[in-house]
Design an enzyme around this catalytic site. Structure first.
Site, PDB file in Angstrom:
ATOM      1  N   ASN A  40      45.047  40.289  31.805  1.00  0.00           N
ATOM      2  CA  ASN A  40      45.105  39.443  30.600  1.00  0.00           C
ATOM      3  C   ASN A  40      43.755  39.300  29.877  1.00  0.00           C
ATOM      4  O   ASN A  40      43.715  39.267  28.650  1.00  0.00           O
ATOM      5  CB  ASN A  40      45.720  38.067  30.927  1.00  0.00           C
ATOM      6  CG  ASN A  40      44.880  37.268  31.884  1.00  0.00           C
ATOM      7  OD1 ASN A  40      44.265  37.806  32.790  1.00  0.00           O
ATOM      8  ND2 ASN A  40      44.836  35.978  31.667  1.00  0.00           N
ATOM      9  N   GLY A  94      44.856  36.956  39.847  1.00  0.00           N
ATOM     10  CA  GLY A  94      46.140  37.570  39.510  1.00  0.00           C
ATOM     11  C   GLY A  94      47.280  36.621  39.812  1.00  0.00           C
ATOM     12  O   GLY A  94      47.088  35.398  39.843  1.00  0.00           O
ATOM     13  N   THR A 130      51.114  37.883  44.503  1.00  0.00           N
ATOM     14  CA  THR A 130      50.152  38.892  44.963  1.00  0.00           C
ATOM     15  C   THR A 130      49.085  38.220  45.814  1.00  0.00           C
ATOM     16  O   THR A 130      48.674  38.759  46.844  1.00  0.00           O
ATOM     17  CB  THR A 130      49.470  39.599  43.766  1.00  0.00           C
ATOM     18  OG1 THR A 130      50.447  39.891  42.783  1.00  0.00           O
ATOM     19  CG2 THR A 130      48.782  40.868  44.188  1.00  0.00           C
ATOM     20  N   GLU A 161      42.198  33.272  42.582  1.00  0.00           N
ATOM     21  CA  GLU A 161      42.456  32.566  41.313  1.00  0.00           C
ATOM     22  C   GLU A 161      43.828  33.014  40.860  1.00  0.00           C
ATOM     23  O   GLU A 161      44.010  34.170  40.449  1.00  0.00           O
ATOM     24  CB  GLU A 161      41.404  32.947  40.271  1.00  0.00           C
ATOM     25  CG  GLU A 161      39.976  32.587  40.654  1.00  0.00           C
ATOM     26  CD  GLU A 161      39.745  31.093  40.725  1.00  0.00           C
ATOM     27  OE1 GLU A 161      40.515  30.327  40.121  1.00  0.00           O
ATOM     28  OE2 GLU A 161      38.797  30.684  41.417  1.00  0.00           O
ATOM     29  N   GLU A 188      35.220  29.663  41.456  1.00  0.00           N
ATOM     30  CA  GLU A 188      34.241  30.581  40.885  1.00  0.00           C
ATOM     31  C   GLU A 188      33.327  29.750  39.976  1.00  0.00           C
ATOM     32  O   GLU A 188      33.531  28.566  39.802  1.00  0.00           O
ATOM     33  CB  GLU A 188      34.959  31.671  40.074  1.00  0.00           C
ATOM     34  CG  GLU A 188      35.877  32.532  40.935  1.00  0.00           C
ATOM     35  CD  GLU A 188      36.544  33.657  40.159  1.00  0.00           C
ATOM     36  OE1 GLU A 188      36.924  33.444  38.990  1.00  0.00           O
ATOM     37  OE2 GLU A 188      36.690  34.742  40.731  1.00  0.00           O
TER      38      GLU A 188
HETATM   39  P1  NAD Z   1      48.998  40.826  39.511  1.00  0.00           P
HETATM   40  O1  NAD Z   1      48.932  39.907  40.680  1.00  0.00           O
HETATM   41  O2  NAD Z   1      50.217  41.636  39.319  1.00  0.00           O
HETATM   42  O3  NAD Z   1      47.785  41.880  39.545  1.00  0.00           O
HETATM   43  C1  NAD Z   1      46.448  41.487  39.577  1.00  0.00           C
HETATM   44  C2  NAD Z   1      45.613  42.587  40.219  1.00  0.00           C
HETATM   45  O4  NAD Z   1      46.002  42.717  41.581  1.00  0.00           O
HETATM   46  C3  NAD Z   1      45.812  43.969  39.575  1.00  0.00           C
HETATM   47  O5  NAD Z   1      44.590  44.656  39.579  1.00  0.00           O
HETATM   48  C4  NAD Z   1      46.788  44.633  40.534  1.00  0.00           C
HETATM   49  O6  NAD Z   1      46.710  46.037  40.537  1.00  0.00           O
HETATM   50  C5  NAD Z   1      46.320  44.069  41.866  1.00  0.00           C
HETATM   51  N1  NAD Z   1      47.325  44.089  42.934  1.00  0.00           N
HETATM   52  C6  NAD Z   1      48.676  44.023  42.822  1.00  0.00           C
HETATM   53  N2  NAD Z   1      49.245  44.092  44.044  1.00  0.00           N
HETATM   54  C7  NAD Z   1      48.235  44.183  44.939  1.00  0.00           C
HETATM   55  C8  NAD Z   1      48.185  44.282  46.366  1.00  0.00           C
HETATM   56  N3  NAD Z   1      49.286  44.321  47.107  1.00  0.00           N
HETATM   57  N4  NAD Z   1      46.981  44.354  46.962  1.00  0.00           N
HETATM   58  C9  NAD Z   1      45.839  44.310  46.224  1.00  0.00           C
HETATM   59  N5  NAD Z   1      45.819  44.249  44.877  1.00  0.00           N
HETATM   60  C10 NAD Z   1      47.012  44.166  44.239  1.00  0.00           C
HETATM   61  O7  NAD Z   1      48.678  39.925  38.246  1.00  0.00           O
HETATM   62  P2  NAD Z   1      48.711  40.351  36.707  1.00  0.00           P
HETATM   63  O8  NAD Z   1      50.144  40.483  36.311  1.00  0.00           O
HETATM   64  O9  NAD Z   1      47.780  41.471  36.491  1.00  0.00           O
HETATM   65  O10 NAD Z   1      48.055  39.070  36.013  1.00  0.00           O
HETATM   66  C11 NAD Z   1      48.762  37.950  35.606  1.00  0.00           C
HETATM   67  C12 NAD Z   1      48.600  36.808  36.580  1.00  0.00           C
HETATM   68  O11 NAD Z   1      47.228  36.515  36.762  1.00  0.00           O
HETATM   69  C13 NAD Z   1      49.229  35.528  36.084  1.00  0.00           C
HETATM   70  O12 NAD Z   1      49.934  34.935  37.143  1.00  0.00           O
HETATM   71  C14 NAD Z   1      48.039  34.665  35.692  1.00  0.00           C
HETATM   72  O13 NAD Z   1      48.260  33.291  35.745  1.00  0.00           O
HETATM   73  C15 NAD Z   1      47.037  35.103  36.696  1.00  0.00           C
HETATM   74  N6  NAD Z   1      45.680  34.787  36.228  1.00  0.00           N
HETATM   75  C16 NAD Z   1      44.998  33.771  36.841  1.00  0.00           C
HETATM   76  C17 NAD Z   1      43.723  33.421  36.416  1.00  0.00           C
HETATM   77  C18 NAD Z   1      42.938  32.320  37.080  1.00  0.00           C
HETATM   78  O14 NAD Z   1      41.744  32.230  36.820  1.00  0.00           O
HETATM   79  N7  NAD Z   1      43.536  31.488  37.911  1.00  0.00           N
HETATM   80  C19 NAD Z   1      43.148  34.119  35.353  1.00  0.00           C
HETATM   81  C20 NAD Z   1      43.881  35.145  34.747  1.00  0.00           C
HETATM   82  C21 NAD Z   1      45.144  35.468  35.195  1.00  0.00           C
END
Ligand code: NAD
Length: 481
Positions: A150, A226, A230, A248, A461
């Site tokens: 994002n 993420g 995950t 996070e 963080e």
């Molecule tokens: P995601 O969890 O699908 O992916 C995030 C990252 O993790 C990507 O690089 C992905 O390739 C990797 N990943 C996926 N499966 C994995 C595994 N099994 N092992 C290791 N790495 C893995 O998330 P997304 O769809 O990319 O992002 C959206 C989410 O992120 C939303 O839920 C949002 O709220 C969250 N987010 C949180 C913050 C925060 O600061 N709390 C900030 C931004 C986004």
């Protein structure tokens, strides 16, 4: 078609299998580049490079590490235009947003941690006339940084910069959905003369490359941003190895508006906190609670202002809302609008995919959407949608609104709008979130602790918290005489 490459041991290279994944431009709904489909062998190679670089990098005087980070910040700023265009094409966000928020913040992250490390100091604890304790803080070693789609470069650099400044070497993976600015960053690191192996960027799927980083026994800590699901999986793999974890995760943030607020300021900020980056910021306020006396007025004004937000090509300077990140994410968001209707909600505006003309006709655009008439505990109001969709709910008492705001599994951020200072303190104190904004939103001082409670994550963080994470404390106790 442009092929992105891994950045390992200071060089750009394909994955060991030389296979690629398609990378989409969501504003046009078409493939425009390819990324390495890396696996555990690529991660192993990256680890070996990082491990070999660690002794020298960690012992480099911090002033020298700082100079590298400041050089990277400078080069990001010099390449603002190219990076903003790349980020926009990869993600669907408007160029305007990338140029004013994402890329400047990525430079600020390197600058902030590049200078922060010069001021980071450990503690000493004296036991009067008996002994002195002092704490050493040593960098952990090789660490893993994994980031989402994002805010691609913004969040990638938010992890990498403190890790490098603290003296760790890094194996990092950006989201496979938005890999381009991380690739451009690897070119910048080469230009900055960053020693080989200090930072390694491995591209590919989370389930393959990401998982290999998390599972690698030599990688001492994982900093992950993420989705909550995950994050839970990552914890299940990393915890048995006793790795340090910073997670996070998702959010479902409340925006609480009292009748005594500064109405105009609140209204214009609420437009941003609802729909910036197509609502795809973990901090967006997706549940808007409005005190009853101003509910109807707010509803009418908010719907009117929202309907005027121009949805359009991210490249156009008058677009306020660009494309959402992918087709599957668009379908997910639209399915929540359908769910909201089934749960009894009324769509006050938006709610549909929008088809643009010409070359953008296959892009993934959604009208900004406002829904009312839902109970606080229905799925639409409990689950993260992560798109340009908000709900409106009137409230009568502080007790009710606090109960509703705190009813979700998430606890990342909240906004409160009131001119009554005692109430602001009272509500801020009672909210179950890691961050509370009063009369503002996303106003960030990088020294403050950033993160969530409950299913929004573990750890913080920001500021020295990040240095604490990437270092291991060791206490030395010396008895006098
Ligand atoms: P995601 O969890 O699908 O992916 C995030 C990252 O993790 C990507 O690089 C992905 O390739 C990797 N990943 C996926 N499966 C994995 C595994 N099994 N092992 C290791 N790495 C893995 O998330 P997304 O769809 O990319 O992002 C959206 C989410 O992120 C939303 O839920 C949002 O709220 C969250 N987010 C949180 C913050 C925060 O600061 N709390 C900030 C931004 C986004």
């Amino acid at each position: 078609m442009k092929k992105i490459l891994n950045y390992i041991n200071g060089e750009l290279s394909p994955s060991n299998t030389n296979t690629y994944l398609d990378n989409y431009d969501p504003s046009r709904g078409m493939v425009y580049s390819q990324i390495p489909d890396s696996d555990e062998k690529d991660v192993e190679r990256a680890f070996k490079a990082a491990n070999a670089a660690f002794p020298k990098w960690s012992k480099l005087p911090k002033e020298k590490r700082s100079a590298y980070l400041l050089k990277i910040a400078e080069l990001i700023e010099e390449n603002l235009e190219e990076l903003s265009r790349a980020e926009s094409k990869d993600n669907g966000k408007t160029i305007q947003l990338a140029k004013s928020v994402d890329i400047p913040r990525a430079a600020a992250n390197f600058r902030f941690y590049g200078t922060g490390i010069l001021h980071y100091a450990a503690h000493a604890h004296e036991m009067e006339e008996l002994a002195i304790n002092y704490t050493l803080r040593h960098p952990l070693g090789v660490v893993g940084c994994i980031s989402p789609w994002n805010l691609p470069l913004y969040l990638f650099s938010w992890k990498i910069a403190p890790a490098l400044a603290a003296g760790c070497t890094v194996v990092a993976k950006p989201s496979e959905v938005t890999p381009m600015s991380a690739f451009l960053l690897s070119e910048i690191c080469i230009k900055a003369g960053l020693p080989p192996g200090v930072l390694n960027i491995v591209h590919g799927l989370g389930s393959k490359a990401g998982n290999a980083i998390v599972a690698h026994p030599g990688i001492k800590a994982i900093s992950f941003t993420g989705g909550t699901k995950t994050g839970a999986h990552i914890a299940s793999v990393a915890a048995p190895q006793f790795k340090k974890l910073s997670l996070e995760l998702g959010g479902k943030n409340p925006n609480i508006i009292f009748a005594d607020c500064n109405y105009e300021k609140m209204l214009s900020t609420t437009l941003h906190s609802s729909f910036s980056n197509q609502g795809q910021i973990c901090l967006c306020g997706s549940r808007i609670f409005v005190e009853r006396p101003i509910y109807e007025k707010f509803k009418n004004d908010f719907v009117e202002r929202t309907s005027k937000l121009k949805v359009g090509s991210p490249e156009s300077s008058d677009s306020k809302i660009g494309a959402v990140v992918s087709e599957s994410h668009m379908e997910k968001i639209l399915s929540y609008v359908e769910l909201a209707k089934k749960e009894g909600g009324s769509v006050l505006c938006g709610g549909k995919r929008m088809i643009l003309e010409g070359e953008f006709e296959n892009g993934y655009y959604i009208e900004p959407t406002i829904i009312e008439g839902l109970s606080y505990d229905c799925r639409t109001n409990q689950e993260e949608i992560f798109g340009p969709v908000v709900t409106l709910t009137p409230f009568d008492t502080e007790e009710d609104v606090l109960h509703w705001a705190n009813s979700v599994i998430y606890g990342l951020a909240a906004s409160v709008w009131t001119e009554n200072t005692s109430r602001a303190h009272r509500i801020a104190n009672e909210l179950h979130t890691g961050i509370v904004w009063v009369n503002c939103w996303m106003l960030r001082d990088l020294r403050t602790p950033f993160g969530g409670v409950k299913s929004s994550g573990v750890g913080r963080e920001g500021g020295f918290e990040a240095f604490d994470f990437f270092t291991e404390p060791k206490n030395v106790c010396i008895k006098y005489n």
